[in-house]
Design an enzyme around this catalytic site. Sequence first.
Site, PDB file in Angstrom:
ATOM      1  N   ASP A 126      -3.329  -1.266  -3.820  1.00 53.51           N
ATOM      2  CA  ASP A 126      -4.715  -1.733  -3.861  1.00 53.51           C
ATOM      3  C   ASP A 126      -5.630  -0.591  -3.442  1.00 53.51           C
ATOM      4  O   ASP A 126      -5.469  -0.014  -2.365  1.00 53.51           O
ATOM      5  CB  ASP A 126      -4.898  -2.929  -2.914  1.00 53.51           C
ATOM      6  CG  ASP A 126      -6.261  -3.582  -3.066  1.00 53.51           C
ATOM      7  OD1 ASP A 126      -6.801  -3.572  -4.189  1.00 53.51           O
ATOM      8  OD2 ASP A 126      -6.781  -4.106  -2.067  1.00 53.51           O
ATOM      9  N   TYR A 128      -9.728   1.032  -3.036  1.00 57.88           N
ATOM     10  CA  TYR A 128     -10.965   0.654  -2.324  1.00 57.88           C
ATOM     11  C   TYR A 128     -12.072   1.503  -2.939  1.00 57.88           C
ATOM     12  O   TYR A 128     -12.635   2.370  -2.304  1.00 57.88           O
ATOM     13  CB  TYR A 128     -10.760   0.957  -0.839  1.00 57.88           C
ATOM     14  CG  TYR A 128     -11.800   0.427   0.119  1.00 57.88           C
ATOM     15  CD1 TYR A 128     -12.139  -0.912   0.157  1.00 57.88           C
ATOM     16  CD2 TYR A 128     -12.410   1.287   1.043  1.00 57.88           C
ATOM     17  CE1 TYR A 128     -13.069  -1.388   1.078  1.00 57.88           C
ATOM     18  CE2 TYR A 128     -13.333   0.817   1.969  1.00 57.88           C
ATOM     19  CZ  TYR A 128     -13.666  -0.518   1.977  1.00 57.88           C
ATOM     20  OH  TYR A 128     -14.578  -0.995   2.897  1.00 57.88           O
ATOM     21  N   HIS A 133     -19.304  -1.872  -2.455  1.00 53.08           N
ATOM     22  CA  HIS A 133     -18.506  -2.729  -1.569  1.00 53.08           C
ATOM     23  C   HIS A 133     -18.169  -2.003  -0.270  1.00 53.08           C
ATOM     24  O   HIS A 133     -18.332  -2.564   0.824  1.00 53.08           O
ATOM     25  CB  HIS A 133     -17.225  -3.161  -2.269  1.00 53.08           C
ATOM     26  CG  HIS A 133     -16.272  -3.887  -1.375  1.00 53.08           C
ATOM     27  ND1 HIS A 133     -16.515  -5.154  -0.890  1.00 53.08           N
ATOM     28  CD2 HIS A 133     -15.069  -3.511  -0.844  1.00 53.08           C
ATOM     29  CE1 HIS A 133     -15.506  -5.543  -0.123  1.00 53.08           C
ATOM     30  NE2 HIS A 133     -14.614  -4.560  -0.079  1.00 53.08           N
ATOM     31  N   GLU A 199     -11.377 -11.562  -3.451  1.00 48.55           N
ATOM     32  CA  GLU A 199     -11.849 -10.222  -3.784  1.00 48.55           C
ATOM     33  C   GLU A 199     -11.790 -10.064  -5.295  1.00 48.55           C
ATOM     34  O   GLU A 199     -10.721 -10.183  -5.906  1.00 48.55           O
ATOM     35  CB  GLU A 199     -11.002  -9.145  -3.091  1.00 48.55           C
ATOM     36  CG  GLU A 199     -11.241  -9.108  -1.588  1.00 48.55           C
ATOM     37  CD  GLU A 199     -10.563  -7.929  -0.895  1.00 48.55           C
ATOM     38  OE1 GLU A 199     -10.851  -7.717   0.289  1.00 48.55           O
ATOM     39  OE2 GLU A 199      -9.743  -7.238  -1.541  1.00 48.55           O
ATOM     40  N   GLU A 201     -11.399  -8.230  -8.396  1.00 48.94           N
ATOM     41  CA  GLU A 201     -10.808  -6.948  -8.743  1.00 48.94           C
ATOM     42  C   GLU A 201     -10.272  -6.973 -10.171  1.00 48.94           C
ATOM     43  O   GLU A 201     -10.152  -8.027 -10.787  1.00 48.94           O
ATOM     44  CB  GLU A 201      -9.663  -6.590  -7.777  1.00 48.94           C
ATOM     45  CG  GLU A 201     -10.073  -6.611  -6.313  1.00 48.94           C
ATOM     46  CD  GLU A 201      -9.067  -5.930  -5.395  1.00 48.94           C
ATOM     47  OE1 GLU A 201      -8.247  -5.116  -5.904  1.00 48.94           O
ATOM     48  OE2 GLU A 201      -9.098  -6.207  -4.178  1.00 48.94           O
ATOM     49  N   GLN A 240      -7.390  -9.863   9.268  1.00 46.12           N
ATOM     50  CA  GLN A 240      -7.428  -8.441   8.930  1.00 46.12           C
ATOM     51  C   GLN A 240      -8.260  -7.635   9.929  1.00 46.12           C
ATOM     52  O   GLN A 240      -7.882  -6.524  10.316  1.00 46.12           O
ATOM     53  CB  GLN A 240      -7.989  -8.253   7.518  1.00 46.12           C
ATOM     54  CG  GLN A 240      -7.960  -6.807   7.041  1.00 46.12           C
ATOM     55  CD  GLN A 240      -8.484  -6.651   5.622  1.00 46.12           C
ATOM     56  OE1 GLN A 240      -8.711  -7.634   4.915  1.00 46.12           O
ATOM     57  NE2 GLN A 240      -8.671  -5.421   5.198  1.00 46.12           N
ATOM     58  N   LYS A 253      -3.598  -9.550   4.086  1.00 45.97           N
ATOM     59  CA  LYS A 253      -3.620  -9.334   2.644  1.00 45.97           C
ATOM     60  C   LYS A 253      -2.339  -9.735   1.915  1.00 45.97           C
ATOM     61  O   LYS A 253      -2.365  -9.945   0.708  1.00 45.97           O
ATOM     62  CB  LYS A 253      -3.865  -7.839   2.360  1.00 45.97           C
ATOM     63  CG  LYS A 253      -5.164  -7.298   2.919  1.00 45.97           C
ATOM     64  CD  LYS A 253      -6.374  -7.898   2.245  1.00 45.97           C
ATOM     65  CE  LYS A 253      -6.433  -7.478   0.790  1.00 45.97           C
ATOM     66  NZ  LYS A 253      -7.633  -8.031   0.119  1.00 45.97           N
TER      67      LYS A 253
END
Length: 415
Positions: A126, A128, A133, A199, A201, A240, A253
């Site tokens: 994943d 970022y 964001h 989220e 994505e 988290q 996650k």
Amino acid sequence: MKSFINIPENSDFSIHNIPFGVGVFNKEYISCCTRIGDMVIDLATLYDYGFFDEIEGIDENVFEAYTLNEFIELGKPVTNAVRLKIQELLQENSKIADDEKTIEACFYDCNSVQMMMPVHVPNYTDFYSSIEHATNVGKMFRGEENALLPNWKHIPVGYHGRASSIVVSGSEFHRPKGQMKPADAANPIFGPCKQLDFELEMGFIVNKNTEMGDSISTTEANDAIFGMVLFNDWSARDIQSWEYVPLGPFLGKNFCSTVSPWVVTLEALEPFRVETPKQEPEVLDYLKFEGKQNIDIKLNVYLQPENGTENLISESNYKYMYWNMAQQLAHHTINGCNVEVGDLYASGTISGKEKNSFGSMLELTWRGTKPLKLTDGSERKFIEDNDTIIMRGYAEKEGIRVGFGEVSGKVLPAK
């Protein structure tokens, strides 16, 4: 191109698309498949009928499988040829347009086919990579001055996630439990997550295996990427925020991520490529790239309470990404990390500059301080039990539409 199949207006699955997935036919028979309009096509039977015989490099029925892995491992020369052949067969006046036997054996109404996980995912990463964001989250947790950490504009930041808990659209999952530390508490507490989030994505899937020590350059990346999917990387924000220092995401996650069942090829998305946002400071040489590497894909997020109506809560776009797929894959492998067929690489939360384009509840409600009002009169700071989150995405230009359908998931109470 015009198909002999009747395609509803604004269908994501036009003849320009030809995505790939895996479906259960007649509740017992599993096959790789494609979709046009509201029809799903059984590719294993289409292969048995000899329609792919002329394609070099496909020597056995790789469609008679529970995943797309064996097919996509054949590489772009084969997978592109198969896609173009399907496109040809679906056009008006093609050799199967009036072939009732083939149509009866291979074509199914989409509502009669249960879609499965499209690929076996050996490894999941994943990223970022949305600057909007990352800036929003940084402001909330570190303040305006330290919103972006010093490395953010130099490397596509990412972490290795949990492949085993990636599930296909339509799956339900239980609210995760874990440790949380309320701001006014001296010690952590244990219990169900109170700040469950989605989220928004997108993910890409690779089509090759590499050796340890080898790298994939930005110029080689597109040949190594089979296609893209919608991806909801669910997040337990309170778990988290307590656990992530110093090693990053873990229990917050790894409990569930949801993927769309249809993989849309890069070739289908080619007409919708756009420029990557200007990157400053200049990136290191191995991250430099040529051409248009971002893709204009409109993305919408809906929240649906149990027995309620869908509420549109976000309108974003994949084109906002600061770091593109070619850079992500180049960075991932620059240290010699090997990749495997079916590996899934997620973009990270996709947010735009405007509030209605934010890609998470964390941002949309600004950490719960500005609740969303739903059409039934209720409010949401984060996601509640029995809520369903639905994401839809499509690219459209000059009358051509290529879409992904949807990815949905429902939250059940904690076990």
